[in-house]
Design a protein around this motif. Structure first.
Motif, PDB file in Angstrom:
ATOM      1  N   ASP A 169      -1.229  -1.442  -4.009  1.00 54.48           N
ATOM      2  CA  ASP A 169      -2.311  -0.446  -4.008  1.00 54.48           C
ATOM      3  C   ASP A 169      -1.716   0.941  -3.839  1.00 54.48           C
ATOM      4  OD1 ASP A 169      -4.194  -2.418  -4.266  1.00 54.48           O
ATOM      5  OD2 ASP A 169      -4.851  -2.387  -2.166  1.00 54.48           O
ATOM      6  N   MET A 210       0.851  -1.158   0.000  1.00 47.72           N
ATOM      7  CA  MET A 210       0.000   0.000   0.000  1.00 47.72           C
ATOM      8  C   MET A 210       0.899   1.225   0.000  1.00 47.72           C
ATOM      9  SD  MET A 210      -2.577  -1.357   3.015  1.00 47.72           S
ATOM     10  CE  MET A 210      -3.939  -0.284   2.650  1.00 47.72           C
ATOM     11  N   GLN A 213      -6.816  -3.687   6.025  1.00 49.89           N
ATOM     12  CA  GLN A 213      -6.179  -4.695   5.175  1.00 49.89           C
ATOM     13  C   GLN A 213      -5.543  -5.793   6.014  1.00 49.89           C
ATOM     14  OE1 GLN A 213      -5.951  -5.336   1.911  1.00 49.89           O
ATOM     15  NE2 GLN A 213      -7.341  -3.657   1.395  1.00 49.89           N
TER      16      GLN A 213
END
Lengths: 421, 421
Positions: free
Chosen positions: B165, B1, B24
């Motif tokens: 991400d 991320m 997450q």
């Protein structure tokens, strides 16, 4: 050379610092420089940590706050380069400055400065961020607030420096606080032991730990102002205070370069609080029962007096703790009131500790007597006394602090002769 | 991320980010997070460097500017800890993220992430400062502005992440700029090659270098907004854009999860400038003489058109360069006017490059023809053309940018069917 946060607050001031450093290098010295974070920066970073996590992990706290010194190190290197000098930053993990003990309060261990020394011998000025090091497992550590002085002394020891110049916002160590005694004199030479006593009782020029380290590794430390003429050719001629070993002090005395005095300086400290426990049972172990738990809780008890009991088998016990720890000490004692058997617990924060310090006490008799007499003559009541080989401290009413300091400064012959001083 | 500077600007926003990360981790993922510096912080640090030394040493510049990401890494770790999650920061030199090439513009090399992977397997969230690494000789490096996206993709490749991400201030990649075309659609899946073309022609969602790296290491990259509901259980359900390999794209097409289209997106770029050299001698080597020195000077020439000369033995040469390099290109050419033999040098900054991009072009014929016809129908004059396997670009008058984009968006059937879109 070490420069504090006020001296490196902004690129303009860093340029002044670079000029001072350049002058030392130009005089033929190999120079290592330790820098603090810009004034205010560490507070900003500490606040971020508190906002992120009030019970912060000291390892991550260290990652955040060590960045302040990293920035000033790079900027000082850049500024010296802009003046045509070779310079580079050596971060704590790059030197490396090995540390042990806990994060956020690490102690300096071995400094393996060989690569840095080689670079210095090649004419490159080494810039080291103060306050930071690296742990055994490769993480960033910091040494607690004020740790940059300690970094500087540790680096000076590692590179076997002739001298560690600590530039600060005062121009030296004075016989006492010049805001209280206008005729306070700057001390030209002072022994490590004396400086340690003065530092620990409230003369806030150097961090205590840095003085201990200087004494341990016999690093000559000079305290001087960073607001001197930046074009001065050499700090050797600057009128700072040189902190040296007892041996060097002895030589200076023999050579007549230093005057033999019983007292070197007078310090005051308003951050103590007095605690009195009345009618404590006068039996073996009673005093140990009071102080053992306080010590285990990390509460630093300083002066202790056991008054003669008015009633048989009982005694009053008086002692001091730092004001910041008073509430904790009080709570601990009250919890144990029954077991300890005291009658009342009385506290007083409006007290001050006045200390006279000097290596000369070892050979001069009557230093304490002079103190008590001078105070008594002015009606100042002494509430407690503690002494070491080179220090006598008394506890008095806080309101009498300034008067006591002035009286003692005169009594020990410390007043400057020159009215202009 | 990966979270950019706007997402971590202040401890309040870092808390939002921590909530997204926590969700997450709570969903059972092993998570590594790459963070930028707080918005504005890198600019502040770069300005310090410029003030210290306008011709700064990039090695020391890196020491200064890398501190911004160091701070946010520590703060995110602290914030996750405050939520009861295990987390620690891994600085560039700690991972280590090895880099090569020059300071201030380093390229990511090998990332030896074993210790970090082990920590992640032990349930600890790893926080890595973006933009920074360490050189072979143990000094801090940075990857140039925007390098945090590249860091994120490189870390994702090193830990063999299922997905990278990238949280940004837009919620995905659109068929075109939604500020121009209200009916622009968010693209659910796009191939690396397409994203690369869109990124390099002005769709400023991801740094070009990060997309190249994702393609090289086949890292699936998801672009999504950091201003989503922080309590969303899983980013899998978030409506971002997934950037995948041509192979995965093929599978999605086969499975009917993606619609087969000739054009995926339309980009525009107003930062080009057009240069026309008139009456260049039409002889072998003349064109090479023009472009070789520009290339050697690092000036990126894009579209080139050689018009048929009106006079025999002469030709007009038209090309584009980035506006920022126009002055330099112009000076170089004017210096060589005699040797090159051109008559006049005409420049025009009021031009725009419109590009249609799509893997589908490989199998769909007539994509370029559709473009020219659609533009001609609205009277938009094409000044230059360049094509690649999956892209057709045209140069037009800057004033017609929005019109051209709208016309093409409709012509390729990209308009959202839902009026609410």
């Amino acid at each position: 050379m070490k420069f504090g946060g006020t001296s490196v607050a902004g690129t303009e001031r860093i340029r002044r610092v670079a000029n001072i450093v350049r002058a030392q290098a130009a005089a033929g010295n190999e120079v290592a420089v330790v820098v603090s974070a810009m004034a205010g920066e560490t507070d900003r970073l500490v606040n971020f940590c508190r906002e992120a996590n009030p019970l912060y992990d000291p390892a991550e706290y260290d990652v955040v706050v060590a960045s302040g010194e990293q920035v000033t190190s790079g900027l000082l290197a850049l500024t010296l380069q802009s003046m045509g000098r070779k310079a580079r930053s050596w971060l704590g993990w790059q030197v490396p400055v090995r540390t042990f003990a806990s994060h956020a309060n690490a102690r300096v261990g071995a400094i393996e400065a060989e690569p840095m020394i080689e670079a210095m011998q090649g004419g490159e000025i080494a810039i080291i961020p103060g306050f930071q090091g690296v742990s055994d497992n490769g993480r960033i550590t910091t040494m607690g607030r004020g740790g940059s002085d300690t970094s500087a002394v540790a680096v000076a020891a590692a590179i076997e420096a002739d001298r560690c110049d600590i530039y600060t916002d005062v121009d030296g160590v004075y016989t006492t606080d010049p805001r209280i005694v206008a005729r306070a004199r700057k001390i030209k030479h002072i022994a490590f032991e004396e400086m340690l006593e003065l530092a620990s009782v409230g003369a806030k020029v150097l961090q205590t730990r840095s003085v201990s380290m200087a004494m341990k590794y016999n690093v000559r430390v000079q305290v001087l102002s960073s607001f001197v003429d930046e074009n001065s050719p050499s700090a050797d001629s600057l009128p700072g205070t040189m902190i040296v070993s007892e041996t060097e002090m002895g030589k200076l005395l023999e050579e007549g370069k230093v005057e033999r005095q019983s007292v070197t300086g007078i310090a005051h400290d308003k951050n103590e609080a007095r605690v009195v426990l009345t009618r404590v049972p006068d039996k073996p172990g009673a005093v140990a029962d009071i102080f053992t738990p306080l010590g285990e809780a990390g509460i630093n008890v300083d002066m202790i007096i056991q008054n003669v009991g008015r009633d048989k088998g009982e005694t009053d016990v008086t002692f001091t703790v730092p004001q910041a720890e008073l509430a904790r000490a009080q709570a601990m004692l009250e919890d144990r009131q029954e077991a300890l058997g005291f009658n009342r617990l009385i506290t007083d924060s409006k007290v001050a500790k006045i200390s006279v310090v000097g290596m000369g006490m070892k050979s001069h008799a009557g230093v304490a007597a002079t103190m008590f007499k001078a105070l008594a003559d002015r009606g100042i009541n002494v509430q407690a006394i503690s002494t070491s080989e080179i220090k006598v401290s008394v506890l008095i009413d806080e309101d009498e602090t300034e008067l006591a300091v002035r009286v003692l400064h005169t009594a020990y012959g410390l007043d400057a002769e020159d009215d202009a001083a």
